[in-house]
Scaffold this motif. Structure first.
Motif, PDB file in Angstrom:
ATOM      1  N   ALA A  14       0.890  -1.374  -0.120  1.00  0.00           N
ATOM      2  CA  ALA A  14       0.028   0.005  -0.007  1.00  0.00           C
ATOM      3  C   ALA A  14       0.801   1.200   0.031  1.00  0.00           C
ATOM      4  O   ALA A  14       0.705   1.973  -0.856  1.00  0.00           O
ATOM      5  CB  ALA A  14      -1.001  -0.067   1.163  1.00  0.00           C
ATOM      6  N   GLN A  15       1.941   1.347   0.592  1.00  0.00           N
ATOM      7  CA  GLN A  15       2.783   2.529   1.108  1.00  0.00           C
ATOM      8  C   GLN A  15       3.420   2.567  -0.436  1.00  0.00           C
ATOM      9  O   GLN A  15       3.803   3.680  -1.045  1.00  0.00           O
ATOM     10  CB  GLN A  15       3.698   2.273   2.038  1.00  0.00           C
ATOM     11  CG  GLN A  15       3.111   2.535   3.502  1.00  0.00           C
ATOM     12  CD  GLN A  15       4.150   2.265   4.428  1.00  0.00           C
ATOM     13  OE1 GLN A  15       5.267   1.841   4.254  1.00  0.00           O
ATOM     14  NE2 GLN A  15       3.457   2.226   5.587  1.00  0.00           N
ATOM     15  N   TYR A  16       4.100   1.491  -0.997  1.00  0.00           N
ATOM     16  CA  TYR A  16       4.709   1.556  -2.206  1.00  0.00           C
ATOM     17  C   TYR A  16       3.971   2.227  -3.287  1.00  0.00           C
ATOM     18  O   TYR A  16       4.165   2.921  -4.248  1.00  0.00           O
ATOM     19  CB  TYR A  16       5.345   0.321  -2.648  1.00  0.00           C
ATOM     20  CG  TYR A  16       6.133   0.321  -3.885  1.00  0.00           C
ATOM     21  CD1 TYR A  16       7.434   1.008  -3.864  1.00  0.00           C
ATOM     22  CD2 TYR A  16       5.671  -0.225  -5.045  1.00  0.00           C
ATOM     23  CE1 TYR A  16       7.957   1.071  -5.427  1.00  0.00           C
ATOM     24  CE2 TYR A  16       6.338  -0.182  -6.245  1.00  0.00           C
ATOM     25  CZ  TYR A  16       7.648   0.266  -6.416  1.00  0.00           C
ATOM     26  OH  TYR A  16       8.287   0.298  -7.573  1.00  0.00           O
ATOM     27  N   GLY A  17       2.732   1.729  -3.375  1.00  0.00           N
ATOM     28  CA  GLY A  17       1.512   2.033  -4.307  1.00  0.00           C
ATOM     29  C   GLY A  17       1.274   3.363  -4.395  1.00  0.00           C
ATOM     30  O   GLY A  17       1.162   4.282  -5.557  1.00  0.00           O
ATOM     31  N   VAL A  18       1.037   4.003  -3.124  1.00  0.00           N
ATOM     32  CA  VAL A  18       0.952   5.561  -3.109  1.00  0.00           C
ATOM     33  C   VAL A  18       2.123   6.430  -3.500  1.00  0.00           C
ATOM     34  O   VAL A  18       1.971   7.117  -4.192  1.00  0.00           O
ATOM     35  CB  VAL A  18       0.597   5.847  -1.577  1.00  0.00           C
ATOM     36  CG1 VAL A  18       0.448   7.337  -1.409  1.00  0.00           C
ATOM     37  CG2 VAL A  18      -1.141   5.396  -1.302  1.00  0.00           C
ATOM     38  N   VAL A  43      -7.479   5.197  -9.815  1.00  0.00           N
ATOM     39  CA  VAL A  43      -8.646   4.438  -9.503  1.00  0.00           C
ATOM     40  C   VAL A  43      -8.144   2.955  -9.085  1.00  0.00           C
ATOM     41  O   VAL A  43      -8.562   2.484  -8.006  1.00  0.00           O
ATOM     42  CB  VAL A  43      -9.515   4.364 -10.699  1.00  0.00           C
ATOM     43  CG1 VAL A  43     -10.606   3.330 -10.456  1.00  0.00           C
ATOM     44  CG2 VAL A  43     -10.139   5.757 -10.924  1.00  0.00           C
ATOM     45  N   ALA A  44      -7.137   2.398  -9.690  1.00  0.00           N
ATOM     46  CA  ALA A  44      -6.536   1.182  -9.228  1.00  0.00           C
ATOM     47  C   ALA A  44      -5.998   1.260  -7.729  1.00  0.00           C
ATOM     48  O   ALA A  44      -6.312   0.381  -6.805  1.00  0.00           O
ATOM     49  CB  ALA A  44      -5.670   0.487 -10.102  1.00  0.00           C
ATOM     50  N   ALA A  45      -5.547   2.549  -7.583  1.00  0.00           N
ATOM     51  CA  ALA A  45      -5.015   2.531  -5.957  1.00  0.00           C
ATOM     52  C   ALA A  45      -5.944   2.766  -5.242  1.00  0.00           C
ATOM     53  O   ALA A  45      -5.897   2.182  -3.913  1.00  0.00           O
ATOM     54  CB  ALA A  45      -4.090   3.796  -6.089  1.00  0.00           C
ATOM     55  N   VAL A  46      -6.911   3.419  -5.420  1.00  0.00           N
ATOM     56  CA  VAL A  46      -8.203   3.490  -4.526  1.00  0.00           C
ATOM     57  C   VAL A  46      -8.794   2.245  -4.494  1.00  0.00           C
ATOM     58  O   VAL A  46      -9.245   1.810  -3.161  1.00  0.00           O
ATOM     59  CB  VAL A  46      -9.262   4.627  -5.264  1.00  0.00           C
ATOM     60  CG1 VAL A  46     -10.746   4.545  -4.396  1.00  0.00           C
ATOM     61  CG2 VAL A  46      -8.729   5.773  -5.257  1.00  0.00           C
ATOM     62  N   LEU A  47      -9.021   1.293  -5.309  1.00  0.00           N
ATOM     63  CA  LEU A  47      -9.566   0.003  -5.125  1.00  0.00           C
ATOM     64  C   LEU A  47      -8.757  -0.995  -4.450  1.00  0.00           C
ATOM     65  O   LEU A  47      -9.108  -1.668  -3.827  1.00  0.00           O
ATOM     66  CB  LEU A  47      -9.818  -0.728  -6.474  1.00  0.00           C
ATOM     67  CG  LEU A  47     -10.834   0.005  -7.406  1.00  0.00           C
ATOM     68  CD1 LEU A  47     -11.118  -0.629  -8.837  1.00  0.00           C
ATOM     69  CD2 LEU A  47     -12.107  -0.095  -6.745  1.00  0.00           C
ATOM     70  N   ALA A  48      -7.401  -0.867  -4.702  1.00  0.00           N
ATOM     71  CA  ALA A  48      -6.448  -1.702  -3.684  1.00  0.00           C
ATOM     72  C   ALA A  48      -6.477  -1.228  -2.470  1.00  0.00           C
ATOM     73  O   ALA A  48      -6.175  -2.132  -1.491  1.00  0.00           O
ATOM     74  CB  ALA A  48      -5.020  -1.429  -4.428  1.00  0.00           C
ATOM     75  N   ILE A  49      -6.279   0.149  -2.111  1.00  0.00           N
ATOM     76  CA  ILE A  49      -6.349   0.681  -0.730  1.00  0.00           C
ATOM     77  C   ILE A  49      -7.705   0.553   0.167  1.00  0.00           C
ATOM     78  O   ILE A  49      -7.743   0.238   1.084  1.00  0.00           O
ATOM     79  CB  ILE A  49      -5.708   1.917  -0.621  1.00  0.00           C
ATOM     80  CG1 ILE A  49      -4.349   1.869  -1.330  1.00  0.00           C
ATOM     81  CG2 ILE A  49      -5.749   2.359   0.893  1.00  0.00           C
ATOM     82  CD1 ILE A  49      -3.278   3.177  -1.297  1.00  0.00           C
ATOM     83  N   GLY A  55      -7.255   5.828   3.418  1.00  0.00           N
ATOM     84  CA  GLY A  55      -6.750   5.273   2.053  1.00  0.00           C
ATOM     85  C   GLY A  55      -7.147   6.425   1.012  1.00  0.00           C
ATOM     86  O   GLY A  55      -6.278   6.629   0.362  1.00  0.00           O
ATOM     87  N   MET A  56      -8.372   6.881   1.104  1.00  0.00           N
ATOM     88  CA  MET A  56      -8.678   7.598  -0.019  1.00  0.00           C
ATOM     89  C   MET A  56      -8.112   9.108  -0.059  1.00  0.00           C
ATOM     90  O   MET A  56      -7.244   9.596  -0.905  1.00  0.00           O
ATOM     91  CB  MET A  56     -10.233   7.955  -0.151  1.00  0.00           C
ATOM     92  CG  MET A  56     -10.988   6.914  -0.602  1.00  0.00           C
ATOM     93  SD  MET A  56     -12.803   6.977  -0.461  1.00  0.00           S
ATOM     94  CE  MET A  56     -13.141   7.974  -1.788  1.00  0.00           C
ATOM     95  N   CYS A 151     -10.732  14.613  -6.429  1.00  0.00           N
ATOM     96  CA  CYS A 151     -11.840  14.519  -6.055  1.00  0.00           C
ATOM     97  C   CYS A 151     -12.791  13.772  -7.027  1.00  0.00           C
ATOM     98  O   CYS A 151     -13.513  12.833  -6.690  1.00  0.00           O
ATOM     99  CB  CYS A 151     -12.507  15.741  -5.461  1.00  0.00           C
ATOM    100  SG  CYS A 151     -12.021  16.446  -4.151  1.00  0.00           S
ATOM    101  N   GLY A 152     -12.908  14.267  -8.366  1.00  0.00           N
ATOM    102  CA  GLY A 152     -13.633  13.288  -9.394  1.00  0.00           C
ATOM    103  C   GLY A 152     -13.259  11.954  -9.630  1.00  0.00           C
ATOM    104  O   GLY A 152     -13.890  11.221  -9.730  1.00  0.00           O
ATOM    105  N   LEU A 153     -11.568  11.799  -9.565  1.00  0.00           N
ATOM    106  CA  LEU A 153     -11.082  10.363  -9.568  1.00  0.00           C
ATOM    107  C   LEU A 153     -11.663   9.585  -8.307  1.00  0.00           C
ATOM    108  O   LEU A 153     -11.888   8.291  -8.664  1.00  0.00           O
ATOM    109  CB  LEU A 153      -9.866  10.765  -9.761  1.00  0.00           C
ATOM    110  CG  LEU A 153      -9.376  10.813 -11.043  1.00  0.00           C
ATOM    111  CD1 LEU A 153      -7.670  11.081 -11.193  1.00  0.00           C
ATOM    112  CD2 LEU A 153      -9.907  10.156 -12.206  1.00  0.00           C
ATOM    113  N   LEU A 154     -11.749  10.280  -7.032  1.00  0.00           N
ATOM    114  CA  LEU A 154     -12.127   9.303  -6.073  1.00  0.00           C
ATOM    115  C   LEU A 154     -13.499   9.249  -6.129  1.00  0.00           C
ATOM    116  O   LEU A 154     -13.884   7.867  -5.755  1.00  0.00           O
ATOM    117  CB  LEU A 154     -11.802  10.172  -4.687  1.00  0.00           C
ATOM    118  CG  LEU A 154     -10.400  10.625  -4.126  1.00  0.00           C
ATOM    119  CD1 LEU A 154     -10.467  11.584  -2.970  1.00  0.00           C
ATOM    120  CD2 LEU A 154     -10.002   9.434  -3.802  1.00  0.00           C
ATOM    121  N   ALA A 155     -14.516   9.883  -6.658  1.00  0.00           N
ATOM    122  CA  ALA A 155     -15.900   9.659  -6.786  1.00  0.00           C
ATOM    123  C   ALA A 155     -15.954   8.284  -7.900  1.00  0.00           C
ATOM    124  O   ALA A 155     -16.780   7.671  -7.768  1.00  0.00           O
ATOM    125  CB  ALA A 155     -16.624  10.510  -7.377  1.00  0.00           C
TER     126      ALA A 155
END
Length: 167
Positions: A14-18, A43-49, A55-56, A151-155
């Motif tokens: 998770a840390q490496y991904g961010v 979006v993949a990082a949001v789904l992974a974390i 996380g978001m 914020c749009g990508l988080l949505a």
């Protein structure tokens, strides 16, 4: 015992991904990584974390910080070197003059607006650097636009995760 190892591994991933997201968005902000699919990685990082608040926020913060840092580096390079003025002197195309006119008309609000648009992100960095615009104000404007974009990508990421849990 294995649970601790698995948790530690998941934490490192998770840390490496961010961190990777930060680097990728910095490259995109500097216009070097425009071909990298940053939206997909975000979006993949949001789904992974996961769509937890922490996380978001970590994904959004990495993306905003990376994009802003990349644009500020490009801004400084153009401002403090004569590369842009030497290369583009007398070569103004219709596209480059249109972007310059847009910046002249709208100023830093155009930088923020362009950073909210997926394809246009960062396109006003070079015209802004070639003016006498303040670097701190430029970076703040860049950060505002990148924050709206994140914020749009988080949505989108949250919506996809919601759809996956329903299905």
């Amino acid at each position: 015992m294995y649970t601790t190892v698995i948790d530690a591994g998941a934490s490192l991933v998770a840390q490496y991904g961010v961190f990777a997201l930060l680097v990728v968005f910095a490259l995109e902000g500097a216009l070097v990584g425009k071909v990298i699919p940053t939206r997909t990685l975000f979006v993949a990082a949001v789904l992974a974390i996961g769509t937890t608040t922490a996380g978001m926020l970590s994904v959004a913060a990495a993306a905003v910080a990376g994009a802003t840092a990349g644009q500020v580096v490009l801004f400084a390079l153009v401002r403090h070197t004569d590369v842009a003025s030497d290369r583009f002197a007398g070569e103004a195309t219709d596209e480059s003059s249109r972007v310059a006119r847009w910046f002249d008309r709208w100023g830093l609000s155009a930088v923020a607006l362009s950073n909210t648009l997926p394809v246009a992100r960062g396109t006003l960095t070079v015209p802004a650097a070639m003016t006498d615009e303040n670097a701190v104000r430029f970076s703040a404007s860049s950060m505002v636009g990148s924050s709206i974009y994140a914020c749009g990508l988080l949505a989108v990421g949250g919506g996809i995760e919601l759809l996956l849990t329903i299905a």
